[in-house]
Each structure stands twice: as C-alpha cells, then as structure tokens.
Design a protein around this motif. Structure first.
Motif, PDB file in Angstrom:
ATOM      1  N   ASP A 194       0.863  -1.188  -0.203  1.00 43.68           N
ATOM      2  CA  ASP A 194       0.404   0.157   0.143  1.00 43.68           C
ATOM      3  C   ASP A 194       0.943   1.519  -0.087  1.00 43.68           C
ATOM      4  O   ASP A 194       1.561   1.311   0.658  1.00 43.68           O
ATOM      5  CB  ASP A 194      -0.857   0.113   1.305  1.00 43.68           C
ATOM      6  CG  ASP A 194      -1.978  -1.018   1.261  1.00 43.68           C
ATOM      7  OD1 ASP A 194      -2.089  -1.059   0.111  1.00 43.68           O
ATOM      8  OD2 ASP A 194      -2.623  -2.120   2.761  1.00 43.68           O
ATOM      9  N   VAL A 195       0.921   2.693  -1.321  1.00 43.44           N
ATOM     10  CA  VAL A 195       1.262   3.216  -1.101  1.00 43.44           C
ATOM     11  C   VAL A 195       0.280   3.808   0.339  1.00 43.44           C
ATOM     12  O   VAL A 195      -0.603   5.177   0.378  1.00 43.44           O
ATOM     13  CB  VAL A 195       1.171   4.504  -2.284  1.00 43.44           C
ATOM     14  CG1 VAL A 195       1.526   5.480  -2.377  1.00 43.44           C
ATOM     15  CG2 VAL A 195       1.839   3.178  -3.222  1.00 43.44           C
ATOM     16  N   ILE A 196       1.177   4.746   1.251  1.00 45.35           N
ATOM     17  CA  ILE A 196       0.950   5.897   2.550  1.00 45.35           C
ATOM     18  C   ILE A 196       1.153   7.063   2.941  1.00 45.35           C
ATOM     19  O   ILE A 196       0.889   7.582   2.985  1.00 45.35           O
ATOM     20  CB  ILE A 196       1.456   4.626   3.355  1.00 45.35           C
ATOM     21  CG1 ILE A 196       2.802   4.499   4.225  1.00 45.35           C
ATOM     22  CG2 ILE A 196       0.280   3.260   3.776  1.00 45.35           C
ATOM     23  CD1 ILE A 196       2.840   3.819   5.176  1.00 45.35           C
ATOM     24  N   GLY A 197       2.246   7.420   1.587  1.00 49.62           N
ATOM     25  CA  GLY A 197       2.720   8.623   0.957  1.00 49.62           C
ATOM     26  C   GLY A 197       3.595   8.980  -0.098  1.00 49.62           C
ATOM     27  O   GLY A 197       3.735   8.041  -0.954  1.00 49.62           O
ATOM     28  N   ARG A 198       3.596  10.432  -0.335  1.00 50.41           N
ATOM     29  CA  ARG A 198       4.467  10.981  -1.259  1.00 50.41           C
ATOM     30  C   ARG A 198       5.871  11.179  -0.457  1.00 50.41           C
ATOM     31  O   ARG A 198       5.324  12.109   0.250  1.00 50.41           O
ATOM     32  CB  ARG A 198       3.839  11.422  -2.125  1.00 50.41           C
ATOM     33  CG  ARG A 198       2.699  10.712  -3.367  1.00 50.41           C
ATOM     34  CD  ARG A 198       3.507   9.939  -4.278  1.00 50.41           C
ATOM     35  NE  ARG A 198       3.761  10.531  -5.138  1.00 50.41           N
ATOM     36  CZ  ARG A 198       3.759  10.590  -6.192  1.00 50.41           C
ATOM     37  NH1 ARG A 198       2.481  10.791  -6.217  1.00 50.41           N
ATOM     38  NH2 ARG A 198       4.201  11.229  -7.219  1.00 50.41           N
ATOM     39  N   SER A 199       7.181  11.625  -1.151  1.00 46.42           N
ATOM     40  CA  SER A 199       8.021  12.855  -0.699  1.00 46.42           C
ATOM     41  C   SER A 199       7.595  13.611  -1.520  1.00 46.42           C
ATOM     42  O   SER A 199       7.061  13.599  -2.555  1.00 46.42           O
ATOM     43  CB  SER A 199       9.288  12.008  -0.349  1.00 46.42           C
ATOM     44  OG  SER A 199       9.644  11.796  -2.297  1.00 46.42           O
ATOM     45  N   GLY A 200       9.222  14.432  -1.773  1.00 43.00           N
ATOM     46  CA  GLY A 200       8.651  16.119  -1.863  1.00 43.00           C
ATOM     47  C   GLY A 200       9.334  16.209  -3.433  1.00 43.00           C
ATOM     48  O   GLY A 200       8.702  16.270  -4.038  1.00 43.00           O
ATOM     49  N   ALA A 201      10.074  15.253  -3.222  1.00 43.80           N
ATOM     50  CA  ALA A 201      10.350  15.015  -5.031  1.00 43.80           C
ATOM     51  C   ALA A 201       9.549  13.549  -5.999  1.00 43.80           C
ATOM     52  O   ALA A 201      10.223  13.420  -6.824  1.00 43.80           O
ATOM     53  CB  ALA A 201      12.422  13.773  -5.093  1.00 43.80           C
ATOM     54  N   GLY A 202       9.048  13.287  -4.959  1.00 42.35           N
ATOM     55  CA  GLY A 202       7.770  12.153  -5.717  1.00 42.35           C
ATOM     56  C   GLY A 202       8.285  10.926  -5.962  1.00 42.35           C
ATOM     57  O   GLY A 202       7.102  10.670  -6.582  1.00 42.35           O
ATOM     58  N   PHE A 203       8.912  10.354  -5.055  1.00 36.25           N
ATOM     59  CA  PHE A 203       8.314   9.050  -4.321  1.00 36.25           C
ATOM     60  C   PHE A 203       7.137   8.341  -3.593  1.00 36.25           C
ATOM     61  O   PHE A 203       6.992   9.555  -2.750  1.00 36.25           O
ATOM     62  CB  PHE A 203      10.343   9.266  -3.951  1.00 36.25           C
ATOM     63  CG  PHE A 203      11.427   9.521  -4.678  1.00 36.25           C
ATOM     64  CD1 PHE A 203      11.537   8.879  -5.733  1.00 36.25           C
ATOM     65  CD2 PHE A 203      12.216  10.363  -4.532  1.00 36.25           C
ATOM     66  CE1 PHE A 203      12.658   9.365  -6.753  1.00 36.25           C
ATOM     67  CE2 PHE A 203      13.525  10.954  -4.824  1.00 36.25           C
ATOM     68  CZ  PHE A 203      13.946  10.450  -6.893  1.00 36.25           C
ATOM     69  N   PHE A 204       7.587   7.509  -3.612  1.00 35.89           N
ATOM     70  CA  PHE A 204       6.429   6.939  -3.263  1.00 35.89           C
ATOM     71  C   PHE A 204       6.965   6.250  -1.726  1.00 35.89           C
ATOM     72  O   PHE A 204       7.927   5.725  -1.694  1.00 35.89           O
ATOM     73  CB  PHE A 204       5.783   5.430  -4.127  1.00 35.89           C
ATOM     74  CG  PHE A 204       5.282   6.076  -5.036  1.00 35.89           C
ATOM     75  CD1 PHE A 204       4.031   6.568  -5.938  1.00 35.89           C
ATOM     76  CD2 PHE A 204       6.036   6.702  -6.460  1.00 35.89           C
ATOM     77  CE1 PHE A 204       3.521   7.446  -6.481  1.00 35.89           C
ATOM     78  CE2 PHE A 204       5.594   6.369  -7.804  1.00 35.89           C
ATOM     79  CZ  PHE A 204       4.494   6.899  -7.410  1.00 35.89           C
ATOM     80  N   TYR A 205       5.856   6.294  -1.062  1.00 35.75           N
ATOM     81  CA  TYR A 205       6.041   5.401   0.202  1.00 35.75           C
ATOM     82  C   TYR A 205       5.427   4.107   1.111  1.00 35.75           C
ATOM     83  O   TYR A 205       4.584   4.699   0.678  1.00 35.75           O
ATOM     84  CB  TYR A 205       6.166   5.949   1.875  1.00 35.75           C
ATOM     85  CG  TYR A 205       7.083   6.857   2.079  1.00 35.75           C
ATOM     86  CD1 TYR A 205       8.449   6.790   2.303  1.00 35.75           C
ATOM     87  CD2 TYR A 205       7.083   8.970   1.627  1.00 35.75           C
ATOM     88  CE1 TYR A 205       9.328   8.285   2.567  1.00 35.75           C
ATOM     89  CE2 TYR A 205       7.777   9.679   1.786  1.00 35.75           C
ATOM     90  CZ  TYR A 205       9.182   9.427   3.191  1.00 35.75           C
ATOM     91  OH  TYR A 205       9.955  10.468   2.806  1.00 35.75           O
ATOM     92  N   VAL A 206       5.823   3.066   0.349  1.00 40.71           N
ATOM     93  CA  VAL A 206       5.245   1.997   0.220  1.00 40.71           C
ATOM     94  C   VAL A 206       5.494   1.164   1.813  1.00 40.71           C
ATOM     95  O   VAL A 206       6.751   0.149   2.000  1.00 40.71           O
ATOM     96  CB  VAL A 206       5.793   0.903  -0.615  1.00 40.71           C
ATOM     97  CG1 VAL A 206       5.123  -0.028  -0.854  1.00 40.71           C
ATOM     98  CG2 VAL A 206       5.208   1.803  -2.572  1.00 40.71           C
ATOM     99  N   ALA A 207       4.000   0.535   2.144  1.00 38.04           N
ATOM    100  CA  ALA A 207       4.135  -0.414   3.330  1.00 38.04           C
ATOM    101  C   ALA A 207       3.855  -1.683   2.635  1.00 38.04           C
ATOM    102  O   ALA A 207       2.923  -1.989   2.095  1.00 38.04           O
ATOM    103  CB  ALA A 207       3.313   0.030   4.747  1.00 38.04           C
ATOM    104  N   PRO A 208       4.614  -2.640   2.828  1.00 39.07           N
ATOM    105  CA  PRO A 208       4.882  -4.107   1.352  1.00 39.07           C
ATOM    106  C   PRO A 208       4.058  -5.289   3.044  1.00 39.07           C
ATOM    107  O   PRO A 208       3.961  -4.699   3.549  1.00 39.07           O
ATOM    108  CB  PRO A 208       6.167  -4.576   2.506  1.00 39.07           C
ATOM    109  CG  PRO A 208       7.087  -3.802   2.280  1.00 39.07           C
ATOM    110  CD  PRO A 208       6.472  -2.890   2.672  1.00 39.07           C
ATOM    111  N   ASP A 209       3.329  -5.797   1.690  1.00 36.05           N
ATOM    112  CA  ASP A 209       2.488  -6.732   1.738  1.00 36.05           C
ATOM    113  C   ASP A 209       2.542  -8.016   2.880  1.00 36.05           C
ATOM    114  O   ASP A 209       2.347  -8.497   3.348  1.00 36.05           O
ATOM    115  CB  ASP A 209       0.893  -7.417   0.603  1.00 36.05           C
ATOM    116  CG  ASP A 209       0.433  -5.834  -0.050  1.00 36.05           C
ATOM    117  OD1 ASP A 209      -0.020  -5.070   0.712  1.00 36.05           O
ATOM    118  OD2 ASP A 209       0.021  -5.804  -0.602  1.00 36.05           O
TER     119      ASP A 209
END
Length: 737
Positions: A194-209
């Motif tokens: 699940d994507v739970i956030g975005r960084s200022g540079a446009g990267f994704f924070y993902v919580a793995p299943d």
C-alpha cells in the motif's frame, strides 16, 4: 482578579523577572503567596534551611486526579505515578530521621500500607514493572519477537535484486507510525503493498504486503497488553478511591513543603536572604538592599520610620528606583520571597496592600489626561487601609503650585486612614509645605558637582536640588542656552538652590564623619573579639597545662606511696627515682645559686636603673634607686660592677615630669593585678611620671575593688579619681604620684 493586580504591581516595580526566576524552583506551578500565618511559615523555612536535602521532583497538580477519583473514574498510569512521586519523596525525608520542628511535621505524615502495594508496580521512572505479571511479560516477549521478524522481512526486501533498481535508499521509513520503503515509480511490478505517502521529490512510501500479517499480529498483541494494563488501572483506581482523604492530605502537605523548599533553594542559588514582616512596628528599615532588576547596583540603606517619605533631588539620580526599592522589599517580605538584603539589620512592617502609582496613565485607549488618570488612581486609595503607597512624581500633569496645595491635603487624608506613603518630586513647593512636620521624612538624591554626575546616594533630613541645568549640560544642551535659562530662573531662586545644596553638603560631610566613626567602632569591636578569643585560647592552654601537671604529680605521688610501702631500701630508692621521672624538670641548684649570689649592700641593675640592695628575702629584694625604694623580684636583678672610683657628687633630680603612662589590667585576677601595679608604679616613679592611668574595666567590680585597695595602701600614691569619660570613665583610674 487578585493575581492580575499582583502581576500589575510586579511589573510596575520591575520585579516580574525576579519572581519568574523564583517560580522556576517550584516543583509545580503556583502563586507566590502562601495561605496561613507568616510567622509559622518563617519558622518552618528557617528550620528546613538548616538541613541538607535534595529538591523534590517536578510533579503535576492533583486537581484532575482528585476530580477523577471523586467521580469514581479510572486513572492513567501517568496520573497514578504523580501520586507515587510525592509519596516516595516524603518517605525519603522520613527515612532521613530528621529531628526538631521538621521531624515533628514529618511524623504526622503516615503512609498507608495499601499504597505501598500499588507503588511496587512502578519503577523509578514510572514504568510498569512487568515482572509482576507473567502474562504481560509473555506478551512483551512476543511483541519483541514480532517486531524483529518484521525488521528481518524488510531487510530481505531491501537487499532483493529485483527491488534494488526501484529503491531510493536502503532505510526503513516510519510514516504515520508504519514501516515503509521509499521507491520510484514502476515498483508495482516487483513489490506488492500500500502507498501510504509521497515524498517531496515525488517518490512513493510503500508498506509491503509481506509484513501486513505481522503488523496485524503486532496490533493484536499490543491491544491485549493494553487490556491487561487497563485492568490494573481499574484495580489501582479502586484502591486509591479508598485513600482519597490521604491523597488530599499528602497533596496539601506537598504544596506547603514545595513553597518552603523553593524559597530555600532560590536563596541558596543566588546568595539571597528571606525577611519576614513585623507586626510590632510601622517602620521600614532596609540595610544593604539591592533591587533585583539592577546589575552592579549600589546597596540601599533606608530608615523610613515616619508616615510620609518625600524624596527630592537630582534628575536621573535614582529617586524612582529608591521608591521602587522600598515597595519591592516590602512586597517580597510580605510573601517571604528571597531578596538581596542584610536580614539581620533590616526590619519591614506588615501591610495588607502595596500600591504603586508610577506610570503615566495617559494613552489613546483610555482617552484620559495624565492628571485625570492620577486622580482616578488616588481616588481608589481612599477605600483601602493599612497600605503602603508609592507615588512617583506626584505633581505630574498639572500646575505645581496648585498640585502642591491639593496633594498636601490628599496626603493628610491618606495618613489618617493608616497609609504609609513614599513620594518623589522635583518641585520644592510641596516639599517646603511638608518639611516642618514631625510625621514627614525628607530625603535627597545627591549630586557630584565636580564630576557633574549623580552619585545614586541619599541623605536624610534635607530637600535636594534638581540640578536641571547641570543635567541639561550633561546630555548635550549648549552652555549658551543653559546660561540664558539661569538668567530667566532668577538670582533669588538660584540662591535658594545654593542654600539647599549647602545644607546637603554639610549633611554629606556629617555622614562621612559618621561613617569614619562607625568604621573605627567596628575595628575596635573586631579587635575586642580577637583579644577575647586570644584570652580564651590562652586560658584553655593554661588549664590544659595545669591538668597535665596535676596528672604528673598524681603519678609521682602514687609512685612515692608505692615506695613507702616497700621494706627493702633498694626498692624504695628505685620507686622514688621512678616518681621523679613524672615531675617537670626543676633546677634547684641554679635557683639557689642565683639567690645566694645577692647580699644586702650589693650594687644591682634593675632594667635601665642602678641601685643598692637594702633588704633581701627568699625571692625578692628591696632596692634603693635614686632615693626611692622599690620591691623587685630577684630574677629581674643583675649585679652591677662599677669599677670607677667613688666620688661624692651632689645629684639634683631634674627629670621632666611627664603624664600619659597607662596600664591595662583587663582579665587579670586580683593577685596578678597587684603584682602588675607594683611594677608599674615603681617604673613610673623611676621614670619621673607624676600622673598615670590604670584601666581595670567595670565587669563584676572585683578587680575595681582590688585596684582601689592597692592604691589606698601604696605609700607613693598621692590621690586617685575615676577617669574622664573619654579615658574610660568608671572603668579606669587617674593616679597622682
């Protein structure tokens, strides 16, 4: 309302920072005032100050805790631990086994046994002692294991060859308290989550299943653990509900102790003193007081014993600060707040209120003139009694002559209502109207005319000159303008100012003389204490030596008695020899030789004089010197060997008569004094003195009686009288020879 009024007065007197610094020493926030009898508070503070103890911990107020318990609510562990901190601190004090007033107070604080059971579940930092419950211990172990398993799974993902091209870094990020990886776009081909956030540079924070199930398990374990904690909270709250009276009691006692300890540690930290107010006097006596708002300030010494104190004198000379100092010391003493002062020499009366009329009330918001604002403030004073009032620049905002007449009557009315008043003014009209009254005290700020600077010192009993012209020159106004102003001012007024300054100069000179006398008196007192201490030390050494000699003689006598009981002569001699070892060395032959070396008629030398021995005793001789006979100890005589032929010479005594020789007998016994006087008068007669002074002191009168008796019996004493007051008075005798 009361707190707002106190805050306003603290601001007016520049005490806010001082009180704020003091308040930081409280364990929990509270006003600086204390309920109850000030005399009792002061006794407990002084008793506590004699002890060494650690400051209590920071503690929250019990208001919400007591409210929850009264409604049978459930307390949190944090609230329970606040009570535990207070109880543990008092137990620490009780274990110290303190005696006296504080010990008696602590004995009244009895901690219930039931509370000790609750306390055992918490460590020193307030953490729950999980070893007390096996289920909680097991849950903690499972939570730790699950978190380690999650960490291992995430590390496997980070170092996965498939995911590596999409990873921005190899860190585990926590977003909204969830573990996540930072990845680039396109990650969904190799990583499910699940994507739970975005960084200022446009990267994704993902919580793995892959760790989702572990997260759910972790939440379940934490919830189960919290349920156990909640049951304990219910259990503790039920027990504390039965101890409500104890909690209220311990809260009240801690509040009282906190007031005391804060004052003690604040005073110790900054070298301050605590002064309590006095209900027996209406005076304000300040010694070495320094206002806390001033750095490197000159200490203030004031004796304000009358109803009104009027402070006049130089501009920017410290008049306002003196007014604030008097009010500040009074206010801080009222609340027992430590200040920089000599508490032993200071005395501050107790007043119900402290009022300060200092600031200019005129501003745009209240739409009121300066004078009108002052009248509003004065009108409020008529409703209060037993207050001390400070008014800075009393004639501010109106004609000085009219104001002088008005404020004279206003001050009279305030005094009738039991008010004590401090006033500063630049105008001499009001000061001259009040100066001749017995209940008005005048004080002037001084000015150094040579340096053209204020001295920030004050003199009692004079009206000070404002030095407006001098101040103008000091701050850059040209001489031409100031000289023209002096012409406008008029010669008569200038002469009046000169007379005022002349009076101040005389007062300053008198003050300097008083200071010199005080310093001499202090030095004499210090010398007296030193002599007394030296005398006591010598007396103790003498007593010690007496005891040592007595012990030696006792041992010698014991050995002698033992020898006497022996039948064998050799044994007796041996015991007697042992007895002699305990006696101090004593050269009897030398003494006999010295005594036997003199005979009647021998020529001898006594100090700087020569004479003949007329009579001889065992230890002393009568020596005739230039027609006078003197009693002298033998060890003070030396044989005189005059080899010149005897010739008859007529000697005429032409020694100039002198006076002023003195003898001090303080601290001597009668026998010692008689011996000293005998030598002293002999020396005086030989040296040609016809008048001497003998100091014996007053004391119990025994030494004085011994001196009188000796002088009455001495053949060369013509008369004696008590000395004049400057030479000792009844404690000395002037002797005519």
């Amino acid at each position: 309302m009361q707190i707002d009024r106190l805050s306003s007065i603290l601001d007016n007197l520049d005490l806010s920072l001082h009180v704020e610094s003091f308040s930081n020493f409280f364990s929990r926030p509270k006003p600086i005032s204390m309920q109850g009898d000030q005399e009792s508070h002061y006794r407990y503070i002084k008793a506590l100050d004699e002890l060494e103890f650690k400051a209590p911990p920071k503690v929250e107020k019990f208001d919400s805790i007591k409210g929850h318990l009264s409604k049978q609510g459930i307390l949190t562990f944090g609230q329970i631990f606040e009570i535990i901190k207070v109880v543990r601190y008092f137990r620490h004090l009780k274990n110290a086994q303190i005696e006296g007033l504080i010990g008696s107070w602590l004995e009244k604080i009895v901690i219930p046994v039931e509370f000790s059971e609750i306390e055992s579940y918490f460590d020193e930092r307030g953490n729950f002692n999980e070893y007390k419950d096996e289920q909680i211990q097991a849950l903690t172990a499972r939570i730790k294991s699950t978190k380690e398993s999650m960490s291992t799974s995430l590390r496997h993902l980070i170092f996965s060859a498939k995911l590596k091209p999409y990873l921005v870094d190899t860190q585990i990020h926590y977003i909204n308290d969830e573990e996540a990886l930072m990845v680039r776009g396109g990650f969904n081909h190799v990583l499910k989550g699940d994507v739970i956030g975005r960084s200022g540079a446009g990267f994704f924070y993902v919580a793995p299943d892959s760790i989702l199930k572990q997260k759910q398990s972790l939440r379940g374990l934490r919830s189960e653990k919290e349920a156990h904690f909640y049951r304990y909270a219910q259990q503790f709250s039920a027990s504390l509900l039965q101890l409500q009276l104890f909690i209220k009691f311990i809260d009240k006692e801690f509040e009282r102790f906190d007031n005391y300890q804060a004052r003690i540690f604040f005073a110790r930290q900054y070298g301050l003193s605590i002064v309590k107010t006095s209900s027996k006097s209406n005076s304000i006596v300040l010694s070495e007081f320094k206002h806390p708002a001033l750095h490197n300030a000159k200490s203030v010494d004031v004796n304000f014993s009358k109803n009104i104190l009027m402070i006049t004198g130089v501009n920017a000379g410290g008049k306002t600060m003196l007014l604030k100092s008097i009010l500040s010391a009074t206010l801080m003493a009222k609340y027992l707040v430590p200040i920089s002062i000599n508490s032993e020499k200071s005395e501050i009366a107790n007043f119900k209120r402290v009022e300060a009329i200092i600031d200019d009330p005129q501003n745009v918001k209240n739409d009121i003139s300066t004078f009108a604002g002052r009248m509003v403030e004065f009108s409020k004073l008529f409703s209060s009694k037993q207050s001390i009032v400070g008014v800075d620049e009393i004639e501010l905002g109106t004609d000085s002559d009219e104001a002088a007449a008005l404020f004279k009557i206003v001050l009279d009315e305030l005094v009738k209502r039991g008010q004590k008043i401090v006033v500063t003014t630049h105008h001499k009209r009001l000061a001259s109207l009040m100066a001749d009254r017995d209940d008005v005290q005048m004080m002037a700020a001084l000015y150094d005319e040579e340096r053209r600077l204020p001295t920030y010192e004050f003199l009692d009993g004079v009206i000070g000159k404002s030095y407006a012209f001098e101040t103008a020159l000091r701050y850059g106004i040209s001489h031409n303008i100031v000289n023209r102003a002096k012409e406008q001012y008029g010669k008569n007024y200038e002469k009046l100012s000169e007379l005022i300054e002349r009076g101040s100069a005389l007062e300053r000179e008198l003050k300097a003389k008083h200071k010199d006398v005080d310093e001499r008196v202090e030095k004499l007192k210090a010398d007296e204490l030193h002599v007394k201490s030296l005398k006591e030390r010598l007396y103790e050494e003498l007593q010690s030596e007496k005891r040592r000699l007595q012990q030696s003689y006792d041992k010698a006598i014991g050995e002698a008695k033992s020898a006497a009981s022996q039948k064998d002569n050799s044994q007796i001699h041996r015991k007697m020899n042992e007895a002699k070892k305990y006696l101090p060395p004593h050269d009897e032959n030398k003494i006999r030789k010295d005594i036997e070396s003199f005979s009647v008629g021998d020529k001898v030398k006594y100090r700087k004089s020569r004479g003949n021995i007329v009579s001889l005793k065992a230890k002393e001789a009568i020596v005739e010197i230039e027609g006078m006979r003197v009693r002298v100890k033998l060890h003070e005589l030396k044989k005189s060997y005059d080899k010149t032929p005897k010739t008859q010479v007529n000697i005429k005594n032409s020694v100039e008569k002198k006076s002023g020789l003195t003898l001090d007998l303080h601290g001597l016994r009668a026998e010692e004094a008689n011996e000293k006087m005998d030598k002293f008068l002999s020396d005086a007669l030989i040296s040609g003195f016809d008048e001497v002074v003998i100091y014996h002191g007053i004391g119990t009168g025994k030494l004085s009686y011994a001196v009188k008796k000796f002088l009455e019996e001495h053949p060369k004493v013509v008369s004696y009288t008590d000395a004049p007051i400057q030479l000792g008075g009844y404690g000395a005798k002037v002797v005519q020879l």
